[in-house]
Design a protein around this motif. Structure first.
Motif, PDB file in Angstrom:
ATOM      1  N   LEU A  67       0.832  -1.211   0.000  1.00  0.00           N
ATOM      2  CA  LEU A  67       0.000   0.000   0.000  1.00  0.00           C
ATOM      3  C   LEU A  67       0.863   1.257   0.000  1.00  0.00           C
ATOM      4  O   LEU A  67       0.539   2.236  -0.681  1.00  0.00           O
ATOM      5  CB  LEU A  67      -0.916   0.007   1.218  1.00  0.00           C
ATOM      6  CG  LEU A  67      -2.215  -0.769   1.074  1.00  0.00           C
ATOM      7  CD1 LEU A  67      -3.024  -0.665   2.352  1.00  0.00           C
ATOM      8  CD2 LEU A  67      -3.028  -0.219  -0.088  1.00  0.00           C
ATOM      9  N   GLY A  68       1.968   1.221   0.767  1.00  0.00           N
ATOM     10  CA  GLY A  68       2.873   2.361   0.784  1.00  0.00           C
ATOM     11  C   GLY A  68       3.391   2.658  -0.617  1.00  0.00           C
ATOM     12  O   GLY A  68       3.387   3.802  -1.068  1.00  0.00           O
ATOM     13  N   GLY A  69       3.784   1.600  -1.310  1.00  0.00           N
ATOM     14  CA  GLY A  69       4.266   1.772  -2.672  1.00  0.00           C
ATOM     15  C   GLY A  69       3.196   2.324  -3.592  1.00  0.00           C
ATOM     16  O   GLY A  69       3.426   3.280  -4.330  1.00  0.00           O
ATOM     17  N   VAL A  70       2.008   1.751  -3.512  1.00  0.00           N
ATOM     18  CA  VAL A  70       0.912   2.192  -4.376  1.00  0.00           C
ATOM     19  C   VAL A  70       0.599   3.663  -4.129  1.00  0.00           C
ATOM     20  O   VAL A  70       0.450   4.452  -5.065  1.00  0.00           O
ATOM     21  CB  VAL A  70      -0.353   1.325  -4.125  1.00  0.00           C
ATOM     22  CG1 VAL A  70      -1.573   1.968  -4.747  1.00  0.00           C
ATOM     23  CG2 VAL A  70      -0.145  -0.068  -4.679  1.00  0.00           C
ATOM     24  N   LEU A  71       0.548   4.053  -2.852  1.00  0.00           N
ATOM     25  CA  LEU A  71       0.204   5.440  -2.549  1.00  0.00           C
ATOM     26  C   LEU A  71       1.288   6.398  -3.013  1.00  0.00           C
ATOM     27  O   LEU A  71       0.997   7.472  -3.544  1.00  0.00           O
ATOM     28  CB  LEU A  71      -0.047   5.610  -1.051  1.00  0.00           C
ATOM     29  CG  LEU A  71      -1.416   5.119  -0.579  1.00  0.00           C
ATOM     30  CD1 LEU A  71      -1.532   5.250   0.933  1.00  0.00           C
ATOM     31  CD2 LEU A  71      -2.523   5.917  -1.239  1.00  0.00           C
ATOM     32  N   ALA A  72       2.555   6.018  -2.820  1.00  0.00           N
ATOM     33  CA  ALA A  72       3.646   6.883  -3.259  1.00  0.00           C
ATOM     34  C   ALA A  72       3.575   7.091  -4.769  1.00  0.00           C
ATOM     35  O   ALA A  72       3.717   8.216  -5.267  1.00  0.00           O
ATOM     36  CB  ALA A  72       4.990   6.274  -2.871  1.00  0.00           C
ATOM     37  N   TRP A  73       3.294   6.002  -5.482  1.00  0.00           N
ATOM     38  CA  TRP A  73       3.141   6.102  -6.934  1.00  0.00           C
ATOM     39  C   TRP A  73       1.945   6.993  -7.272  1.00  0.00           C
ATOM     40  O   TRP A  73       2.017   7.888  -8.101  1.00  0.00           O
ATOM     41  CB  TRP A  73       2.949   4.696  -7.521  1.00  0.00           C
ATOM     42  CG  TRP A  73       2.472   4.693  -8.934  1.00  0.00           C
ATOM     43  CD1 TRP A  73       3.223   4.892 -10.046  1.00  0.00           C
ATOM     44  CD2 TRP A  73       1.130   4.483  -9.385  1.00  0.00           C
ATOM     45  NE1 TRP A  73       2.438   4.830 -11.168  1.00  0.00           N
ATOM     46  CE2 TRP A  73       1.146   4.576 -10.794  1.00  0.00           C
ATOM     47  CE3 TRP A  73      -0.083   4.224  -8.745  1.00  0.00           C
ATOM     48  CZ2 TRP A  73      -0.003   4.427 -11.563  1.00  0.00           C
ATOM     49  CZ3 TRP A  73      -1.222   4.068  -9.503  1.00  0.00           C
ATOM     50  CH2 TRP A  73      -1.181   4.165 -10.897  1.00  0.00           C
ATOM     51  N   PRO A 102       5.988   8.096   2.728  1.00  0.00           N
ATOM     52  CA  PRO A 102       7.064   7.207   3.192  1.00  0.00           C
ATOM     53  C   PRO A 102       7.387   7.472   4.652  1.00  0.00           C
ATOM     54  O   PRO A 102       7.735   6.558   5.400  1.00  0.00           O
ATOM     55  CB  PRO A 102       8.257   7.563   2.303  1.00  0.00           C
ATOM     56  CG  PRO A 102       7.814   8.588   1.353  1.00  0.00           C
ATOM     57  CD  PRO A 102       6.396   8.919   1.582  1.00  0.00           C
ATOM     58  N   GLY A 103       7.232   8.738   5.079  1.00  0.00           N
ATOM     59  CA  GLY A 103       7.478   9.097   6.470  1.00  0.00           C
ATOM     60  C   GLY A 103       6.544   8.355   7.404  1.00  0.00           C
ATOM     61  O   GLY A 103       6.958   7.849   8.444  1.00  0.00           O
ATOM     62  N   ALA A 104       5.269   8.274   7.026  1.00  0.00           N
ATOM     63  CA  ALA A 104       4.291   7.575   7.856  1.00  0.00           C
ATOM     64  C   ALA A 104       4.675   6.112   7.992  1.00  0.00           C
ATOM     65  O   ALA A 104       4.626   5.522   9.073  1.00  0.00           O
ATOM     66  CB  ALA A 104       2.907   7.697   7.229  1.00  0.00           C
ATOM     67  N   PHE A 105       5.105   5.559   6.896  1.00  0.00           N
ATOM     68  CA  PHE A 105       5.519   4.167   6.829  1.00  0.00           C
ATOM     69  C   PHE A 105       6.702   3.914   7.759  1.00  0.00           C
ATOM     70  O   PHE A 105       6.660   3.075   8.669  1.00  0.00           O
ATOM     71  CB  PHE A 105       5.870   3.894   5.359  1.00  0.00           C
ATOM     72  CG  PHE A 105       6.439   2.565   5.081  1.00  0.00           C
ATOM     73  CD1 PHE A 105       5.603   1.483   4.901  1.00  0.00           C
ATOM     74  CD2 PHE A 105       7.804   2.387   4.974  1.00  0.00           C
ATOM     75  CE1 PHE A 105       6.130   0.243   4.623  1.00  0.00           C
ATOM     76  CE2 PHE A 105       8.329   1.154   4.699  1.00  0.00           C
ATOM     77  CZ  PHE A 105       7.494   0.080   4.523  1.00  0.00           C
ATOM     78  N   VAL A 106       7.754   4.738   7.570  1.00  0.00           N
ATOM     79  CA  VAL A 106       8.956   4.591   8.391  1.00  0.00           C
ATOM     80  C   VAL A 106       8.637   4.904   9.853  1.00  0.00           C
ATOM     81  O   VAL A 106       9.026   4.170  10.766  1.00  0.00           O
ATOM     82  CB  VAL A 106      10.075   5.526   7.869  1.00  0.00           C
ATOM     83  CG1 VAL A 106      11.254   5.523   8.822  1.00  0.00           C
ATOM     84  CG2 VAL A 106      10.508   5.102   6.480  1.00  0.00           C
ATOM     85  N   GLY A 107       7.895   5.998  10.076  1.00  0.00           N
ATOM     86  CA  GLY A 107       7.560   6.414  11.438  1.00  0.00           C
ATOM     87  C   GLY A 107       6.787   5.340  12.175  1.00  0.00           C
ATOM     88  O   GLY A 107       7.023   5.092  13.363  1.00  0.00           O
ATOM     89  N   GLY A 108       5.853   4.689  11.474  1.00  0.00           N
ATOM     90  CA  GLY A 108       5.068   3.626  12.101  1.00  0.00           C
ATOM     91  C   GLY A 108       5.963   2.501  12.592  1.00  0.00           C
ATOM     92  O   GLY A 108       5.847   2.045  13.734  1.00  0.00           O
ATOM     93  N   ILE A 109       6.904   2.088  11.733  1.00  0.00           N
ATOM     94  CA  ILE A 109       7.822   1.005  12.118  1.00  0.00           C
ATOM     95  C   ILE A 109       8.691   1.439  13.294  1.00  0.00           C
ATOM     96  O   ILE A 109       8.879   0.703  14.268  1.00  0.00           O
ATOM     97  CB  ILE A 109       8.721   0.616  10.915  1.00  0.00           C
ATOM     98  CG1 ILE A 109       7.858   0.207   9.725  1.00  0.00           C
ATOM     99  CG2 ILE A 109       9.725  -0.450  11.325  1.00  0.00           C
ATOM    100  CD1 ILE A 109       7.642  -1.245   9.538  1.00  0.00           C
ATOM    101  N   VAL A 110       9.219   2.688  13.207  1.00  0.00           N
ATOM    102  CA  VAL A 110      10.071   3.193  14.286  1.00  0.00           C
ATOM    103  C   VAL A 110       9.327   3.133  15.615  1.00  0.00           C
ATOM    104  O   VAL A 110       9.843   2.644  16.621  1.00  0.00           O
ATOM    105  CB  VAL A 110      10.534   4.639  13.993  1.00  0.00           C
ATOM    106  CG1 VAL A 110      11.153   5.258  15.235  1.00  0.00           C
ATOM    107  CG2 VAL A 110      11.527   4.662  12.848  1.00  0.00           C
TER     108      VAL A 110
END
Lengths: 430, 332, 238
Positions: free
Chosen positions: B181-187, B270-278
């Motif tokens: 989903l992260g990839g799809v949204l970034a695209w 991508p920030g949301a993605f990375v931030g969530g994992i962090v």
């Protein structure tokens, strides 16, 4: 035309001040009689109320203090706090902790009445806890542009519920921390009088605060941070002070909460309660002291009022098998949404003809020289004519947003003013 | 570019953490792994938050409840004996419908109102959903089964084992869904006309009207997508908690997700993605530290209960103090 | 038949009227200019034409169709495109993405759009140089060029340009006017709202507005020679 916004903003609207309405001597007399009657009936009803209802009214007064506290954040500074359950809960636990653990008045040692002295100190400590926690959180959240206070307070509330309220030395775990009342306010009836009295004090402080230099500065910051800053108003400091006052009220409410039940347990302060408190302020009418108090009391008493309506209570209890308090969680948000979309002035706006009349004005929904929010019908009609209607009595009418919208060329009240000003400046030129 | 650097740094840090952790007895490694997995769910909800924030500049406090509603719909469908996939479809469709109603009935009428009104409206919407859940489904916890059972019929765990920690298939699915989903949204937001139009609307609504783009359409699109993301998060997360209760997503997920989104910069996908994992890792390591370290005689978590929640608040405060625009954001 | 005909147009904000019976015609292929002091109603006129303000009364006919009160979406599809005052480029999007948004009504027709992009870049070579730069980081003049180029992407039959010279240096203003002239000679009808008298050199027709109505109409050159009007409405001598 939008390029002139900067310049015309300094030109005051050209409309001449209409001569203010003043009631005759007889008019004043009638008003005084009505006010006196209202006061006498209220005092008489409250003074002779059943103990059970005295307890309910104490809760209503506590909710009203919480409402005033949130109104300072939401109505005056245009921010929002979603962690008020933490402020109130911390105040409650601190007050209870002081009485039971530090002043040594624990029920297991046979102490069922605290002394007036320790009681007062407990309340002061609770207030202090609110001021300090609001100060610390506000220092971080209020420096940043945007509504980050909402996020930080939300997280703080989360931490309070999962961490602070779990510290057993403060809360005695699930059993709860006892908080015995002093003899002076021991009966439910006397305690109600105390709560109502302190509510009065809070209303007075709130009124004085708004009239003070600080209060005016806070309102200026709300309508436009940039303009206020350009007049050397220390934006962050004033917002922070307002938030600390809000924390003080919340701490006080917490202490009163503790002594109302005489025992404090963590589940009383849940996240959804904090959200409900925010909404009761919206329903009451943001920025309006009386409206907020009425709205908060309504939310506090709603479950008890439902029980008074026999058939509704039967339906809930027997057919649906639901607790009236559960219904509050549905009705409350619904009323809040309705208020925001249809009646942005809240209860305060709806009762304004009465309050204005009592204050010596005409009995009308449309005060002179004051914009009010157009009704749905008026908007529909206007929309049919192809006009967009600007709400003037929005929750928080940020002037700068109006300017932006005006710059974007959308018609609204601000551009009307601009146009009027432009017209007059044009006459000067030609 | 910046995204790549920050992600690379974080991956290296994570690797170092695992390496150091391997040297500690009862070390944090299983917790770090679990944190990454939990972070996937935080990331999913954070994506929805960022989407709404990008489009309307508002924190959407109803984002978590989209997930709870979806979980209840799935639960009800399964209870009726419908197949799991039908239940998922019902849950997604129902939540999207709620998103549509919310947009049309609440957000659209407030389109010209100050942002704080919209924010309070999302709070009211969230509480209304919670109230309805309590009223209809009651407070008692329900159990929702995962897409693929954690244990197969002969009692052996499905999924994989990392650091002696069995990872349920549901967690792997969540991670996979987040990644795709992260990839799809970034695209979507950099390459498609609709995505660019949504961005444009958030930057200058007047100009988008001038260009002949209906802003109502953009608003509807944003809220439907947010509801969909929330629903997916709910369906994936709730079976992992073991208990479906009213407001479960708001009380368990919303706050870490918000913190994740803030770490990422609130406007960066991508920030949301990375931030969530962090935030997932931080929370998990906090949990480990609470049990591992002692103060005097007592374990840390006895002195400070809920260490993992406290760490979230501390991280949020630290990020807002030092870098309000987040790791990947351009603006606060 | 005229391309655009405005009859007895009235409009305003709230209860305050701004346009009071405005009428004018623009022929296909010409460059017209709307002059007047601040508050005369020039911007209100073009906002009405672009559908961003709904008129109170009167009639707007475009290309033989009555388009009064139409939605901006339909008007853009019809070929009435506004380049708003203050540029209003999308600051966080690149030049390329801004242009792409401009082509929204024709997003399915990539091929023709690419041809228009090439043409726009030919008009404003500066845009090519900063192709992947965010629009918010451009200078005022570059933003104005981008705004006009973005307008062209919507394939206008008539391009309404509001105060394009505002805040630009005389040299840049001249460049912009020259490009507008080129756009016009390539077949697009243009209506400009201006306070800069320099525009009259490229205008076929000029309208002067005061207090929401038309007070003078003539050829561009005529007004330049008309000392009285020049002093009253254009401030500086041309």
């Amino acid at each position: 035309m939008s390029t002139q916004t900067d310049e015309t903003q300094t030109i005051s609207p050209v409309a001449s001040e209409p001569s203010r309405f003043r009631p005759s001597t007889r008019g004043w007399a009638i008003r005084l009689v009505v006010i006196a009657l209202l006061a006498v009936v209220t005092v008489w009803r409250v003074a002779t109320v059943q103990p059970l209802w005295a307890d309910h009214i104490s809760l209503a007064a506590i909710f009203a203090i919480i409402g005033l506290s949130l109104n300072i954040v939401l109505g005056y500074t245009g921010q929002v706090s979603l962690g008020h359950h933490a402020f109130v809960g911390l105040g409650a636990f601190i007050a209870a902790h002081h009485i039971t653990e530090r002043a040594g008045c624990a029920p297991e040692e046979g102490c069922i009445e605290s002394s007036l002295g320790t009681f007062s100190v407990a309340i002061l400590l609770a207030i202090l806890s609110g001021v300090i926690s609001a100060g610390l959180l506000g220092m971080v959240a209020l420096r940043i542009k945007g509504l980050y206070l909402a996020l930080i307070t939300l997280t703080y509330g989360f931490v309070a519920v999962n961490s602070i309220f779990e510290i057993s030395s403060l809360t005695r775990g699930g059993a709860g921390m006892p908080a015995p009342r002093p003899a002076t306010f021991f009966s439910d009836h006397k305690y109600m009088v105390l709560c109502l009295g302190l509510l009065g004090v809070c209303m007075f402080i709130d009124w004085r605060f708004l009239r003070s230099k600080m209060g005016r500065a806070v309102l200026a910051v709300k309508s436009s941070e940039a303009v206020a800053a350009s007049y050397a108003v220390n934006v962050t400091a004033y917002k922070l002070m307002a938030f600390m006052l809000s924390g003080a009220f919340a701490g006080l409410a917490g202490a009163l909460f503790a002594f109302r039940r005489q025992i404090v347990v963590a589940p009383d302060f849940s996240f959804s309660t904090a959200l409900l408190w925010v909404l009761m302020v919206v329903v009451g009418g943001l920025g309006s002291r009386l409206g907020v108090v009425i709205g908060s009391m309504f939310f506090a008493l709603f479950p008890f009022l439902i029980q008074l309506v026999g058939f509704l209570n039967d339906f809930l209890a027997n057919t649906l098998q639901r607790d009236p308090e559960e219904l509050t969680l549905v009705i409350g948000p619904f009323l809040a949404l309705l208020t925001m979309i249809q009646f942005p002035g809240g209860i305060a706006e709806q009762i304004s003809p009465i309050t204005r009349w009592l204050g010596g004005d005409r009995f009308t929904m449309h005060p002179e020289g004051k914009h009010h929010k157009p009704s749905l019908l008026q908007r529909r009609r206007a929309k049919k004519q192809g006009l967009e209607v600007h709400d003037d009595a929005e929750l928080v009418a940020t002037k700068s947003e109006d300017l932006l919208r005006d710059a974007a060329g959308e018609p609204d009240a601000a551009s009307t003013q601009t146009m009027a000003a432009v017209d007059s400046s044009e006459e000067v030129k030609s | 570019m910046r995204t790549t650097i920050v992600s690379a740094v974080l991956v290296v840090l994570l690797g170092l953490g695992l390496l150091v952790g391997a040297g500690v007895e009862n070390g944090p490694n299983p917790f770090i792994t679990l944190g990454v997995m939990n972070g996937a769910v935080f990331g999913l909800v954070a994506l929805g938050l960022v989407l709404v924030y990008k489009g309307t500049r508002v924190f959407n406090f109803a984002q978590g409840e989209f997930g709870t509603i979806a979980a209840y719909l799935l639960f009800l469908s399964i209870n009726r004996g419908w197949p799991y996939w039908v239940g998922i479809l019902v849950a997604l469709a129902g939540t999207v419908l709620i998103g549509l109603v919310l947009e049309r009935g609440v957000i659209r009428p407030l389109i010209n109102a100050p942002r704080i009104n919209v924010l309070v409206a999302t709070i009211a919407a969230a509480l209304f959903m919670i109230g309805m859940e309590i009223l209809i489904a009651r407070i008692e916890p329900r159990s929702l089964s995962p897409i693929i059972a954690a244990v197969d019929s002969s009692g052996n765990p499905n999924g994989v084992t990392v650091f002696n920690l069995p990872i349920e298939p549901q967690r792997l699915i969540a991670l996979g869904v987040l990644l795709s989903l992260g990839g799809v949204l970034a695209w979507f937001f950099s390459k498609t006309d609709l995505g660019l139009a949504v961005l444009a609307t958030s930057q200058d609504a007047f100009a988008t009207r001038v260009m002949g783009i209906g802003i109502e359409r953009m608003s509807r699109f944003i809220w439907v997508s947010a509801a969909l993301l929330g629903a997916i998060a709910g369906i994936l997360y709730v079976p992992l908690t073991g208990a479906l209760t009213p407001a479960v997503m708001t009380s368990n997920i919303l706050i870490p997700a918000f913190t994740g989104a803030v770490i990422g910069g609130m406007t960066s996908l991508p920030g949301a993605f990375v931030g969530g994992i962090v935030i997932g890792v931080v929370q998990s390591v906090g949990l480990w530290a609470g049990g591992h370290f002692t103060i005097g005689e007592k374990a840390l978590q006895e002195v400070i209960p809920g260490v993992e929640q406290v760490t979230i608040l501390l991280v949020l405060l630290a990020v807002l103090l030092s870098r309000p625009q987040g790791l990947l954001g351009k603006e606060a | 038949m005229s391309l655009l005909e405005v009859q007895e147009l009235s409009a305003g904000y709230g209860s305050l009227p701004v346009l009071q019976g405005l009428s004018f015609k623009i022929e296909e292929g010409e460059t017209a200019v709307l002059l007047g002091l601040n508050g005369a109603g020039k911007t209100t006129t073009v906002l009405c034409l672009a559908g961003l303000i709904k008129p109170w009364g009167g009639k707007i006919t475009f290309d033989g169709k009555n388009v009064t009160g139409w939605d901006p979406r339909k008007l853009v599809a019809e070929g009435i495109v506004l380049v708003p005052e203050g540029r209003h480029v999308f600051p966080e999007l690149t030049i390329a993405q801004n242009l792409r948004i401009g082509a929204w009504p024709y997003r399915r027709d990539r091929k023709h759009t690419r041809a228009i992009v090439e043409q726009a870049v030919e008009y404003f070579p500066r845009l090519q140089e900063r192709w992947t730069q965010l629009a918010g980081t451009l200078s005022g003049g570059e933003q104005q060029m981008l705004a006009i180029a973005r307008g062209l992407m919507a394939r206008p039959k008539i391009l309404l340009i509001d105060e394009s010279s505002l805040g630009l240096s005389p040299k840049l203003t001249k460049t912009v006017f020259e490009v507008v002239q080129k756009i016009n000679s390539d077949g697009t009808t243009v209506l400009m709202v201006e306070q800069n008298a320099g525009v009259l050199k490229i205008a076929d027709r000029a309208f002067v507005m005061e207090k929401g109505t038309l007070v003078y109409e003539g050829q561009g050159g005529e007004i330049l020679d008309h000392a009285e009007i020049r002093e009253a409405y254009l401030g500086a001598p041309a």
